[in-house]
Write an enzyme that holds these catalytic residues in place. Structure first.
Site, mmCIF file in Angstrom:
data_model
loop_
_atom_site.group_PDB
_atom_site.id
_atom_site.type_symbol
_atom_site.label_atom_id
_atom_site.label_comp_id
_atom_site.label_asym_id
_atom_site.label_seq_id
_atom_site.Cartn_x
_atom_site.Cartn_y
_atom_site.Cartn_z
ATOM 1 N N ASP A 157 -90.183 139.071 17.052
ATOM 2 C CA ASP A 157 -90.556 139.902 15.916
ATOM 3 C C ASP A 157 -91.945 139.530 15.403
ATOM 4 O OD1 ASP A 157 -89.914 137.496 14.744
ATOM 5 O OD2 ASP A 157 -88.295 138.268 13.496
ATOM 6 N N SER A 158 -92.556 138.522 16.024
ATOM 7 C CA SER A 158 -93.959 138.204 15.766
ATOM 8 C C SER A 158 -94.861 139.380 16.122
ATOM 9 C CB SER A 158 -94.380 136.974 16.573
ATOM 10 O OG SER A 158 -93.981 137.092 17.935
ATOM 11 N N ASP A 164 -85.794 139.643 20.221
ATOM 12 C CA ASP A 164 -85.537 139.182 18.861
ATOM 13 C C ASP A 164 -84.785 140.255 18.084
ATOM 14 O OD1 ASP A 164 -85.911 136.905 17.355
ATOM 15 O OD2 ASP A 164 -88.084 137.058 17.332
ATOM 16 N N LYS A 176 -81.967 137.071 20.280
ATOM 17 C CA LYS A 176 -82.199 135.854 19.504
ATOM 18 C C LYS A 176 -81.927 136.133 18.034
ATOM 19 C CE LYS A 176 -86.364 134.171 18.522
ATOM 20 N NZ LYS A 176 -86.322 134.060 17.026
ATOM 21 N N GLU A 205 -81.824 134.255 14.083
ATOM 22 C CA GLU A 205 -82.154 133.118 13.233
ATOM 23 C C GLU A 205 -80.963 132.751 12.358
ATOM 24 O OE1 GLU A 205 -85.627 133.717 10.874
ATOM 25 O OE2 GLU A 205 -86.909 134.253 12.562
ATOM 26 N N GLU A 215 -88.079 125.557 15.520
ATOM 27 C CA GLU A 215 -89.434 125.876 15.067
ATOM 28 C C GLU A 215 -89.825 125.062 13.847
ATOM 29 O OE1 GLU A 215 -92.276 129.633 13.681
ATOM 30 O OE2 GLU A 215 -90.245 130.015 14.387
#
Length: 273
Positions: free
Chosen positions: A51-52, A90, A120, A122, A187
């Site tokens: 999502d960067s 993501d 992925k 979080e 991270e």
């Protein structure tokens, strides 16, 4: 040369073997067909459509505005450029935070429509029921602990984690492993925390700003190749300065167009004599 360089297609089973054998796992983000093709040809093990992309591709302030449709669009493009590398998508903020049913539905949609081989998410113990449901349904899940960009506001910004103790992160990692994740991104945590977590889980840890003790490393494509300089985190190592190369080439092109140097006869079509 790694014995895995000859593997025609990387799967989750290879990552487990790599950790067991001490083989480091190479990962980078990718967002389009061309970048994916380059990374795959270079021999990267895993490509994450992160999502960067919100920041490096779309100019958002952070990752929060990214939608599932944006992830799907970019993942489909990356998929067309990969042959060997494992592909992870993501899950954006808001796509797995309301309830288990919606989370599973959104993850299944991303997998089915994008061609990703894993998603992925979080979070730690608070999302264990979601991960258990996904993994029991046949979906590969990559975890993400430490500094979590989707939690930027509640974490008070992009701050290094673990400085005042990391028992909670370790407990989260163990819980994620038990829930069935195939790997965990760590991270922005101190290297001592990453080392302890890596020793205490059987699945590979993939570091980004987490030091050398992780089982693998991941960075953002545009950071590694010097394309994005709005901000550069301390943990980024720039392996090329492609922005300068592109900038110089663009200036040369502009000058040649303005001065009628381009196009010349070599780059023009002529009528037959």
């Amino acid at each position: 040369m790694s014995k895995y360089s000859e593997v025609k297609k990387i799967t989750v089973s290879h990552f487990k073997k790599m950790k067991a054998e001490g083989e480091k796992i190479s990962c980078l983000t990718g967002y389009d067909y061309t970048s994916a093709k380059i990374l795959d040809e270079a021999g990267i093990d895993l490509v994450l459509v992160g999502d960067s992309l919100g920041m490096v591709m779309n100019g958002y302030e952070n990752t929060l505005p990214v939608t599932a449709d944006e992830i799907i669009y970019h993942t489909k493009a990356v998929k067309r450029g990969l042959k060997r590398a494992f592909l992870v998508a993501d899950m954006p903020f808001g796509t797995y935070h309301s309830n288990i049913d919606d989370a599973v539905k959104n993850c299944v949609n991303v997998i089915k429509t994008s061609g990703a081989e894993a998603v992925k998410l979080e979070g730690g113990r608070e999302i264990i029921p979601i991960i258990e449901k996904l993994t029991s349904s046949g979906i590969n899940v990559m975890g993400h602990l430490g500094l979590m960009p989707q939690h930027v506001h509640t974490m008070g910004g992009f701050k290094v984690q673990g400085k005042n103790g990391y028992d909670s992160i370790l407990q989260d990692a163990v819980a994620l492993q038990k829930a069935g994740v195939f790997s965990i991104v760590l991270e922005g945590i101190i290297d001592a925390a990453a080392e302890e977590i890596t020793k205490n889980v059987d699945v590979p840890t993939i570091g980004i700003g987490a030091g050398k003790y992780c089982d693998g490393q991941i960075l953002v494509y545009h950071d590694v190749f010097g394309m994005f300089d709005d901000f550069v985190p301390k943990f980024v190592k720039k392996y090329a300065d492609t922005k300068s190369v592109l900038l110089d080439a663009a200036k040369q092109y502009i000058n040649e167009v303005k001065s009628s140097v381009f196009p010349d006869d070599e780059h023009s079509f002529k009528a037959k004599k």
